[in-house]
Design a protein around this motif. Structure first.
Motif, PDB file in Angstrom:
ATOM      1  N   ALA A  32      -2.454  28.024  63.310  1.00 34.81           N
ATOM      2  CA  ALA A  32      -1.230  26.207  63.643  1.00 34.81           C
ATOM      3  C   ALA A  32      -1.072  25.187  61.928  1.00 34.81           C
ATOM      4  O   ALA A  32      -1.840  25.681  61.224  1.00 34.81           O
ATOM      5  N   CYS A  33      -0.246  24.718  62.813  1.00 29.48           N
ATOM      6  CA  CYS A  33       0.121  24.310  61.432  1.00 29.48           C
ATOM      7  C   CYS A  33      -0.475  22.472  61.433  1.00 29.48           C
ATOM      8  O   CYS A  33      -0.578  22.400  60.240  1.00 29.48           O
ATOM      9  N   ALA A  34      -1.560  22.213  62.482  1.00 26.24           N
ATOM     10  CA  ALA A  34      -2.116  20.956  62.230  1.00 26.24           C
ATOM     11  C   ALA A  34      -2.943  20.836  63.031  1.00 26.24           C
ATOM     12  O   ALA A  34      -2.561  21.344  64.176  1.00 26.24           O
ATOM     13  N   LEU A  57      -0.868  21.958  66.362  1.00 26.52           N
ATOM     14  CA  LEU A  57       0.091  21.961  66.417  1.00 26.52           C
ATOM     15  C   LEU A  57       1.144  23.326  66.378  1.00 26.52           C
ATOM     16  O   LEU A  57       0.590  23.541  65.263  1.00 26.52           O
ATOM     17  N   TYR A  58       1.231  24.361  67.314  1.00 26.69           N
ATOM     18  CA  TYR A  58       2.117  25.323  66.657  1.00 26.69           C
ATOM     19  C   TYR A  58       3.775  25.560  66.493  1.00 26.69           C
ATOM     20  O   TYR A  58       4.379  23.729  66.864  1.00 26.69           O
ATOM     21  N   PRO A  59       4.386  26.421  65.841  1.00 29.74           N
ATOM     22  CA  PRO A  59       5.574  25.912  65.425  1.00 29.74           C
ATOM     23  C   PRO A  59       6.622  26.123  66.905  1.00 29.74           C
ATOM     24  O   PRO A  59       6.292  26.464  68.413  1.00 29.74           O
ATOM     25  N   THR A  60       7.847  25.483  67.289  1.00 33.59           N
ATOM     26  CA  THR A  60       8.533  26.260  68.702  1.00 33.59           C
ATOM     27  C   THR A  60       8.291  27.289  68.945  1.00 33.59           C
ATOM     28  O   THR A  60       8.753  28.217  68.172  1.00 33.59           O
ATOM     29  N   VAL A  80      -3.283  23.399  73.277  1.00 37.56           N
ATOM     30  CA  VAL A  80      -2.365  23.453  71.913  1.00 37.56           C
ATOM     31  C   VAL A  80      -0.989  23.172  72.398  1.00 37.56           C
ATOM     32  O   VAL A  80      -0.397  23.496  73.423  1.00 37.56           O
ATOM     33  N   HIS A  81      -0.308  22.844  71.548  1.00 40.58           N
ATOM     34  CA  HIS A  81       1.201  22.568  71.680  1.00 40.58           C
ATOM     35  C   HIS A  81       2.011  22.344  70.540  1.00 40.58           C
ATOM     36  O   HIS A  81       1.624  22.855  69.974  1.00 40.58           O
ATOM     37  N   THR A  82       3.823  22.852  70.849  1.00 41.05           N
ATOM     38  CA  THR A  82       4.628  22.613  70.571  1.00 41.05           C
ATOM     39  C   THR A  82       5.350  21.115  69.969  1.00 41.05           C
ATOM     40  O   THR A  82       5.121  20.584  71.454  1.00 41.05           O
ATOM     41  N   PRO A  83       6.010  20.908  68.898  1.00 36.45           N
ATOM     42  CA  PRO A  83       6.896  19.873  69.245  1.00 36.45           C
ATOM     43  C   PRO A  83       7.309  19.641  70.616  1.00 36.45           C
ATOM     44  O   PRO A  83       7.806  18.405  71.208  1.00 36.45           O
ATOM     45  N   ASP A 114      -0.694  21.332  57.338  1.00 34.24           N
ATOM     46  CA  ASP A 114       0.388  22.199  56.469  1.00 34.24           C
ATOM     47  C   ASP A 114       1.718  20.918  55.625  1.00 34.24           C
ATOM     48  O   ASP A 114       2.295  21.352  54.762  1.00 34.24           O
ATOM     49  N   GLY A 115       1.633  20.220  56.138  1.00 30.93           N
ATOM     50  CA  GLY A 115       2.188  18.557  55.997  1.00 30.93           C
ATOM     51  C   GLY A 115       2.657  18.054  57.184  1.00 30.93           C
ATOM     52  O   GLY A 115       3.635  16.562  56.451  1.00 30.93           O
ATOM     53  N   SER A 116       2.914  18.428  58.117  1.00 27.06           N
ATOM     54  CA  SER A 116       3.600  17.814  59.309  1.00 27.06           C
ATOM     55  C   SER A 116       2.643  16.871  59.850  1.00 27.06           C
ATOM     56  O   SER A 116       3.088  16.691  61.392  1.00 27.06           O
ATOM     57  N   GLY A 117       1.323  16.719  59.626  1.00 24.82           N
ATOM     58  CA  GLY A 117       0.871  16.607  60.195  1.00 24.82           C
ATOM     59  C   GLY A 117       0.323  14.618  60.624  1.00 24.82           C
ATOM     60  O   GLY A 117       0.504  14.185  61.449  1.00 24.82           O
TER      61      GLY A 117
END
Length: 245
Positions: A32-34, A57-60, A80-83, A114-117
């Motif tokens: 997960a990204c965040a 948050l996961y990638p597209t 669990v989500h994407t943008p 990962d910096g996107s949070g």
């Protein structure tokens, strides 16, 4: 090895909850990204029966789903989500006027990032600040009609058992109508009370006081509901049309 938290008392330690939630993410969602911990666990009001609301948050391209699991003695609700899925659900919640994922993301605590949070959380905060979609005239009339009918039923009730159900329904409908007239978000279950507590409108304060009163006199609730109707166009029964003529 981390030990499960004790669940034998009403009070739990927020730092330990965060550690458990972070361990859950690292073990079950390492890619997960965040992740954000929301709800009462993030607010510091969790009890021994609370669950852990965790948004991920996961990638597209990743799947979007909600899942309930148990981890170290805690019930865990994961979202669990994407943008892209976030934008879909933000729009749906604004239409439904009941924020779930937006509230978790806006008010929660970042667990992993990962910096996107930060940008994710700022976007959710903007959604919450924007508020729910306003009532249409048809929706307002429908809510007035429903509340008016419930007030009539409660006013004429001679059954203590029926009063129990009717007072709950009148409180919920009156609270919802009042909140929407003032551009506030709605809630379900215990969140009806919490949304009222977030409003400084004098009728919200009085509805909340009625709910907290152990006596909860139905006559007082009826009077409050009629005041809510008064600021929304008044009592409505005869002449209201549902559907197309």
């Amino acid at each position: 090895m981390d030990m499960p938290l004790a669940r034998d008392s009403g009070h739990v330690d927020q730092k330990n909850i965060c550690n458990v939630a972070r361990a859950f993410v690292e073990e079950n969602h390492p890619e997960a990204c965040a992740s954000i911990l929301g709800g009462s666990a993030a607010a510091g009001t969790a009890t021994s029966t609370s669950d852990l609301d965790i948004a991920l948050l996961y990638p597209t391209g990743h799947s979007n789903y909600a899942q309930t699991t148990r981890y170290r003695g805690w019930l865990v609700e994961t979202f669990v989500h994407t943008p892209e899925s976030l934008q879909f659900w933000y729009r749906k919640e604004a239409q439904d006027r009941r924020p779930v994922i937006a509230a978790i993301c806006a008010k929660g605590l970042l667990l992993t990032d990962d910096g996107s949070g930060a940008a994710w959380q700022e976007g959710a905060q903007a959604e919450m600040a924007r508020g729910p979609e306003p009532l249409t005239d048809q929706e307002r009339d429908s809510r007035r009609y429903n509340l008016s009918a419930l007030v009539d039923d409660l006013e004429g009730s001679e059954s203590a058992a029926e009063d129990l159900i009717l007072t709950a329904e009148v409180l919920r409908e009156a609270a919802d109508l009042l909140l929407l007239e003032n551009g506030n978000w709605l809630g379900a279950g215990k969140w009806v009370i919490r949304r009222l507590a977030q409003s400084d409108h004098h009728l919200a304060v009085r509805l909340l006081a009625w709910a907290r009163d152990p006596n909860r006199d139905p006559k007082n609730l009826i009077a409050l509901a009629k005041e809510v109707l008064g600021i929304s166009g008044g009592y409505l029964q005869e002449g209201f049309v549902r559907g197309a003529l």
